[in-house]
Design an enzyme around this catalytic site. Structure first.
Site, PDB file in Angstrom:
ATOM      1  N   GLY A   1       0.834  -1.207   0.000  1.00  0.00           N
ATOM      2  CA  GLY A   1       0.000   0.000   0.000  1.00  0.00           C
ATOM      3  C   GLY A   1       0.862   1.247   0.000  1.00  0.00           C
ATOM      4  N   ASN A   2       0.219   2.353  -0.286  1.00  0.00           N
ATOM      5  CA  ASN A   2       0.904   3.656  -0.377  1.00  0.00           C
ATOM      6  C   ASN A   2       1.520   4.049   0.981  1.00  0.00           C
ATOM      7  OD1 ASN A   2       1.741   6.154  -1.369  1.00  0.00           O
ATOM      8  ND2 ASN A   2      -0.207   6.607  -2.343  1.00  0.00           N
ATOM      9  N   ILE A   3       2.306   5.093   0.979  1.00  0.00           N
ATOM     10  CA  ILE A   3       2.901   5.615   2.208  1.00  0.00           C
ATOM     11  C   ILE A   3       1.765   6.094   3.121  1.00  0.00           C
ATOM     12  CG2 ILE A   3       4.475   7.355   3.154  1.00  0.00           C
ATOM     13  CD1 ILE A   3       5.762   7.481   0.306  1.00  0.00           C
ATOM     14  N   ALA A   4       1.809   5.674   4.382  1.00  0.00           N
ATOM     15  CA  ALA A   4       0.811   6.058   5.397  1.00  0.00           C
ATOM     16  C   ALA A   4      -0.604   5.557   5.085  1.00  0.00           C
ATOM     17  CB  ALA A   4       0.810   7.580   5.611  1.00  0.00           C
ATOM     18  N   SER A   5      -0.686   4.461   4.336  1.00  0.00           N
ATOM     19  CA  SER A   5      -2.021   3.915   4.026  1.00  0.00           C
ATOM     20  C   SER A   5      -2.598   3.149   5.211  1.00  0.00           C
ATOM     21  CB  SER A   5      -1.935   2.991   2.799  1.00  0.00           C
ATOM     22  OG  SER A   5      -0.945   2.000   2.994  1.00  0.00           O
TER      23      SER A   5
ATOM     24  N   LYS B   1      -0.561   0.410   6.814  1.00  0.00           N
ATOM     25  CA  LYS B   1       0.025  -0.937   6.836  1.00  0.00           C
ATOM     26  C   LYS B   1       0.502  -1.335   8.240  1.00  0.00           C
ATOM     27  CE  LYS B   1       3.127   0.168   3.785  1.00  0.00           C
ATOM     28  NZ  LYS B   1       2.742   1.605   3.712  1.00  0.00           N
ATOM     29  N   THR B   2       1.231  -0.437   8.894  1.00  0.00           N
ATOM     30  CA  THR B   2       1.760  -0.771  10.226  1.00  0.00           C
ATOM     31  C   THR B   2       0.616  -1.015  11.202  1.00  0.00           C
ATOM     32  OG1 THR B   2       3.596   0.708   9.706  1.00  0.00           O
ATOM     33  CG2 THR B   2       3.405   0.001  11.981  1.00  0.00           C
ATOM     34  N   THR B   3      -0.420  -0.184  11.086  1.00  0.00           N
ATOM     35  CA  THR B   3      -1.581  -0.318  11.963  1.00  0.00           C
ATOM     36  C   THR B   3      -2.261  -1.676  11.732  1.00  0.00           C
ATOM     37  OG1 THR B   3      -1.827   2.076  11.712  1.00  0.00           O
ATOM     38  CG2 THR B   3      -3.678   0.894  12.698  1.00  0.00           C
TER      39      THR B   3
ATOM     40  N   GLU C   1       8.420  -3.062   7.934  1.00  0.00           N
ATOM     41  CA  GLU C   1       9.517  -2.554   7.093  1.00  0.00           C
ATOM     42  C   GLU C   1      10.644  -2.036   7.991  1.00  0.00           C
ATOM     43  OE1 GLU C   1       7.778   0.640   4.902  1.00  0.00           O
ATOM     44  OE2 GLU C   1       8.097  -0.312   2.982  1.00  0.00           O
TER      45      GLU C   1
ATOM     46  N   ARG D   1       5.321  -4.661   2.839  1.00  0.00           N
ATOM     47  CA  ARG D   1       5.951  -4.492   1.527  1.00  0.00           C
ATOM     48  C   ARG D   1       6.940  -5.617   1.201  1.00  0.00           C
ATOM     49  NH1 ARG D   1       6.457   1.494   1.926  1.00  0.00           N
ATOM     50  NH2 ARG D   1       4.507   2.352   1.162  1.00  0.00           N
TER      51      ARG D   1
HETATM   52  N1  LIG Z   1      -7.979   3.860   9.397  1.00  0.00           N
HETATM   53  C1  LIG Z   1      -7.289   4.908   9.856  1.00  0.00           C
HETATM   54  N2  LIG Z   1      -7.913   6.080  10.073  1.00  0.00           N
HETATM   55  C2  LIG Z   1      -7.218   7.163  10.522  1.00  0.00           C
HETATM   56  N3  LIG Z   1      -5.878   7.148  10.794  1.00  0.00           N
HETATM   57  C3  LIG Z   1      -5.207   6.002  10.585  1.00  0.00           C
HETATM   58  C4  LIG Z   1      -5.865   4.833  10.115  1.00  0.00           C
HETATM   59  N4  LIG Z   1      -4.935   3.851  10.010  1.00  0.00           N
HETATM   60  C5  LIG Z   1      -3.760   4.389  10.399  1.00  0.00           C
HETATM   61  N5  LIG Z   1      -3.915   5.668  10.757  1.00  0.00           N
HETATM   62  C6  LIG Z   1      -2.895   6.618  11.193  1.00  0.00           C
HETATM   63  O1  LIG Z   1      -2.249   7.067   9.987  1.00  0.00           O
HETATM   64  C7  LIG Z   1      -0.837   7.156  10.161  1.00  0.00           C
HETATM   65  C8  LIG Z   1      -0.153   6.210   9.179  1.00  0.00           C
HETATM   66  O2  LIG Z   1      -0.501   4.869   9.500  1.00  0.00           O
HETATM   67  P1  LIG Z   1       0.567   3.700   9.425  1.00  0.00           P
HETATM   68  O3  LIG Z   1      -0.091   2.465   9.912  1.00  0.00           O
HETATM   69  O4  LIG Z   1       1.835   4.112  10.079  1.00  0.00           O
HETATM   70  O5  LIG Z   1       0.775   3.631   7.833  1.00  0.00           O
HETATM   71  P2  LIG Z   1       1.905   2.916   6.962  1.00  0.00           P
HETATM   72  O6  LIG Z   1       2.550   1.870   7.820  1.00  0.00           O
HETATM   73  O7  LIG Z   1       1.162   2.364   5.810  1.00  0.00           O
HETATM   74  O8  LIG Z   1       2.860   3.981   6.544  1.00  0.00           O
HETATM   75  C9  LIG Z   1      -0.565   6.807  11.618  1.00  0.00           C
HETATM   76  O9  LIG Z   1      -0.512   8.027  12.341  1.00  0.00           O
HETATM   77  C10 LIG Z   1      -1.787   5.987  12.029  1.00  0.00           C
HETATM   78  O10 LIG Z   1      -2.061   6.103  13.414  1.00  0.00           O
HETATM   79  N1  LIG Z   2      11.429   1.208  -1.505  1.00  0.00           N
HETATM   80  C1  LIG Z   2      11.020   2.186  -0.676  1.00  0.00           C
HETATM   81  C2  LIG Z   2      10.183   1.919   0.393  1.00  0.00           C
HETATM   82  C3  LIG Z   2       9.793   2.953   1.207  1.00  0.00           C
HETATM   83  N2  LIG Z   2      10.242   4.206   0.973  1.00  0.00           N
HETATM   84  C4  LIG Z   2       9.883   5.293   1.889  1.00  0.00           C
HETATM   85  C5  LIG Z   2       8.462   5.744   1.862  1.00  0.00           C
HETATM   86  C6  LIG Z   2       8.214   6.238   3.256  1.00  0.00           C
HETATM   87  O1  LIG Z   2       8.701   7.566   3.392  1.00  0.00           O
HETATM   88  C7  LIG Z   2       9.070   5.318   4.107  1.00  0.00           C
HETATM   89  C8  LIG Z   2       8.332   4.159   4.738  1.00  0.00           C
HETATM   90  O2  LIG Z   2       7.141   3.914   4.092  1.00  0.00           O
HETATM   91  P1  LIG Z   2       5.735   3.592   4.842  1.00  0.00           P
HETATM   92  O3  LIG Z   2       5.941   2.283   5.517  1.00  0.00           O
HETATM   93  O4  LIG Z   2       5.476   4.669   5.813  1.00  0.00           O
HETATM   94  O5  LIG Z   2       4.740   3.519   3.761  1.00  0.00           O
HETATM   95  O6  LIG Z   2      10.066   4.820   3.229  1.00  0.00           O
HETATM   96  C9  LIG Z   2      11.058   4.453  -0.107  1.00  0.00           C
HETATM   97  O7  LIG Z   2      11.444   5.617  -0.351  1.00  0.00           O
HETATM   98  N3  LIG Z   2      11.438   3.445  -0.905  1.00  0.00           N
END
Ligand SMILES: Nc1ncnc2c1ncn2[C@@H]1O[C@H](COP(=O)(O)OP(=O)(O)O)[C@@H](O)[C@H]1O
Ligand SMILES: Nc1ccn([C@H]2C[C@H](O)[C@@H](COP(=O)(O)O)O2)c(=O)n1
Length: 271
Positions: free
Chosen positions: A68-72, A74-76, A92, A145
């Site tokens: 998924g995209n950045i901050a989509s 995934k970690t959550t 990651e 990822r």
């Molecule tokens: N469904 C959701 N609604 C609102 N905020 C969310 C949701 N899921 C995650 N977040 C918040 O969005 C931010 C990015 O989430 P994160 O799980 O770190 O994304 P990723 O790992 O894909 O980069 C975090 O601050 C998280 O707490």
């Molecule tokens: N191949 C990659 C993988 C990730 N990144 C960057 C994008 C984000 O800034 C950060 C971590 O990504 P997230 O887990 O928050 O989606 O790393 C990159 O540049 N290249």
């Protein structure tokens, strides 16, 4: 009589559990279809990777990539599934990308992508490969990822946007091709958290990672389009496993509900 009873039991029960076969035969099995969320085309073009070799009743292990995209989110999502006993979660290695022997290749890349893109992506490739080859400690692995998205999404984006010189792209491409040809990178299912770039932009700002403060909405749009072309439209690169799409623009409560709804489909990658 006891022997007859045992024979009858084997005759009826063993065919139901071919992966628990007691013989030394190697069984090749196809994972069951994953229902309506699975993309049919990715299933058909990946049948080889999706087959499972099961020997001597060895436990079958499955690997799921969460893309998924950045901050989509995934970690959550991984945090949620980490509470399931049969699932091990690999996030990651972002902390390494932010600090390798005191240097910050992630920060450098965002400051000057043309100069530092190769540096970051070489390190991403190494650290992701390290994740892929780690021995599994649970029947199911969910990892954030993959070495594939690093190449097909992030390296591709740097190159296509004119921020990575051709020679850097060529070197990374040759490394990538060598790795996937020579090292087994197993995957049984790709879970794609599908978001709008706008949602990611809002979540990115909320997360407030220092290095990412310079990311504009357009960057997230480019990453989004590359993901969609790869996993939804099948317009760019080979998809190495079936894809389960989870719409991920919803609030946390609805997302947790959806994860629960999809739990069986995810665990089925293990059957
Ligand atoms: N469904 C959701 N609604 C609102 N905020 C969310 C949701 N899921 C995650 N977040 C918040 O969005 C931010 C990015 O989430 P994160 O799980 O770190 O994304 P990723 O790992 O894909 O980069 C975090 O601050 C998280 O707490
Ligand atoms: N191949 C990659 C993988 C990730 N990144 C960057 C994008 C984000 O800034 C950060 C971590 O990504 P997230 O887990 O928050 O989606 O790393 C990159 O540049 N290249």
């Amino acid at each position: 009589m006891m022997v007859d009873l045992l024979k009858e039991l084997c005759r009826v029960v063993l065919p139901l559990y071919p992966h628990k076969s007691l013989s030394t035969q190697v069984l090749v099995r196809q994972t069951p279809a994953l229902g309506k969320h699975l993309s049919g085309r990715s299933r058909s073009c990946t049948s080889v990777n999706h087959r499972k070799l099961v020997r001597n009743g060895e436990e079958k292990k499955s690997v799921i990539w969460l893309e998924g995209n950045i901050a989509s989110g995934k970690t959550t999502c991984l945090e949620y599934f980490s509470k399931t006993s049969e699932i091990e979660v690999l996030t990651e290695p972002v902390s390494k990308w932010r600090n390798v022997q005191g240097c910050n290749p992630l920060g450098l890349m965002y400051q000057d992508p043309s100069r530092w893109g190769l540096t970051l992506q070489t390190y991403v490739q190494l650290t992701m490969l390290d994740r892929h080859v780690l021995p599994m400690s649970a029947p199911i692995r969910m990892m954030e990822r993959s070495i594939y998205s690093a190449k097909y999404i992030f390296v591709e984006n740097l190159y296509k946007s004119g921020k990575m010189p051709e020679v850097d792209f060529a070197v990374l491409s040759e490394w990538f091709e060598w790795i996937i040809k020579n090292i087994a990178i197993p995957v049984d299912l790709i879970v794609y958290l599908q978001t709008s770039p706008q949602t990611c932009y809002e979540r990115l700002k909320q997360r407030c990672r220092e290095e990412e403060k310079v990311i504009p909405l357009e960057y997230l749009e480019s990453i989004h389009n590359l993901y969609e072309d790869w996993l939804i439209h099948h317009k760019s690169f080979e998809v190495p496993a079936p894809v389960l799409v989870i719409p991920a623009d919803h609030d946390l409560k609805k997302m947790l509900y959806q994860y629960e709804e999809n739990r069986e489909k995810i665990l089925m990658a293990h059957c």
